[in-house]
Scaffold this active site. Structure first.
Site, PDB file in Angstrom:
ATOM      1  CG  HIS A   1       0.860   5.485   4.349  1.00  0.00           C
ATOM      2  ND1 HIS A   1       0.067   5.430   5.463  1.00  0.00           N
ATOM      3  CD2 HIS A   1       1.587   4.335   4.345  1.00  0.00           C
ATOM      4  CE1 HIS A   1       0.314   4.288   6.117  1.00  0.00           C
ATOM      5  NE2 HIS A   1       1.228   3.610   5.464  1.00  0.00           N
TER       6      HIS A   1
ATOM      7  CG  HIS B   1      -0.265  -0.102   2.526  1.00  0.00           C
ATOM      8  ND1 HIS B   1       0.170  -1.313   3.029  1.00  0.00           N
ATOM      9  CD2 HIS B   1       0.074   0.828   3.448  1.00  0.00           C
ATOM     10  CE1 HIS B   1       0.733  -1.131   4.209  1.00  0.00           C
ATOM     11  NE2 HIS B   1       0.715   0.175   4.488  1.00  0.00           N
TER      12      HIS B   1
END
Ligand code: AMP
Length: 115
Positions: free
Chosen positions: A102, A100
Site C-alpha cells: 500500500h 502487494h
C-alpha cells in the site's frame, strides 16, 4: 498466475484499472477502498502469496515501482510525504493473497494514524 486471484486478473489486464506506473514485473493502481486520498497499491505481475515469496532478484524493479508511484502520487495529490505498508498473512490483516504494497500519500494534518 492463479485463475481466481483478483490481482492476477488486474496484472493480466482482464480487469481494467487506471495504471499509475508499471515496469516488466510490477504494476501500481488506485486502491478500490482508499483509506486516504490517493491510497494506491503496488503488485507483482506474477502471483506470489506474500512479500516473502517475491524473488530477491526483483528488488531493483520493486524499488523502481515504489519510487515512481510515490513521486507520481505526491505530485498529483500535493502530498508532502508517504507511507509504505504491507500486510502479510491473516494475522497481519492480509485480505488479498497476492503480495502487494500500500502506498499512502500524506499531508501533515490528514488525520490518518497507524500506531
Ligand atoms: P490487504 O490484503 O488487507 O492488504 O488489502 C487489500 C486491498 O486491496 C484493500 O485495501 C482493498 O480495498 C484492495 N482491493 C481489493 N480488490 C481491489 C480491486 N479490484 N481494485 C483495487 N483495489 C482492490
Amino acid at each position: 498466475m492463479k485463475a481466481d486471484c483478483i490481482f492476477c486478473k488486474i496484472a493480466r489486464k482482464e480487469i481494467s484499472v487506471p495504471v499509475i506506473y508499471e515496469n516488466d514485473n510490477f504494476l501500481s493502481f488506485p486502491d478500490a477502498n482508499p483509506k486516504i486520498k490517493g491510497h494506491s497499491l503496488i503488485i507483482p505481475k506474477n502471483h506470489y502469496n506474500t512479500i516473502l515469496d517475491v524473488p530477491n532478484t526483483l528488488g531493483s524493479e520493486l524499488m523502481d515501482c515504489i519510487k515512481n508511484t510515490s513521486l507520481n502520487l505526491m505530485q498529483k495529490y500535493s502530498a508532502t510525504g508517504f507511507n509504505i505498508l504491507s500486510n502479510n498473512f491473516d494475522s497481519a490483516g492480509q485480505v488479498v493473497k497476492h503480495a502487494h504494497l500500500h502506498i499512502l500519500p500524506r499531508q501533515k494534518s490528514d488525520g490518518l494514524t497507524f500506531f
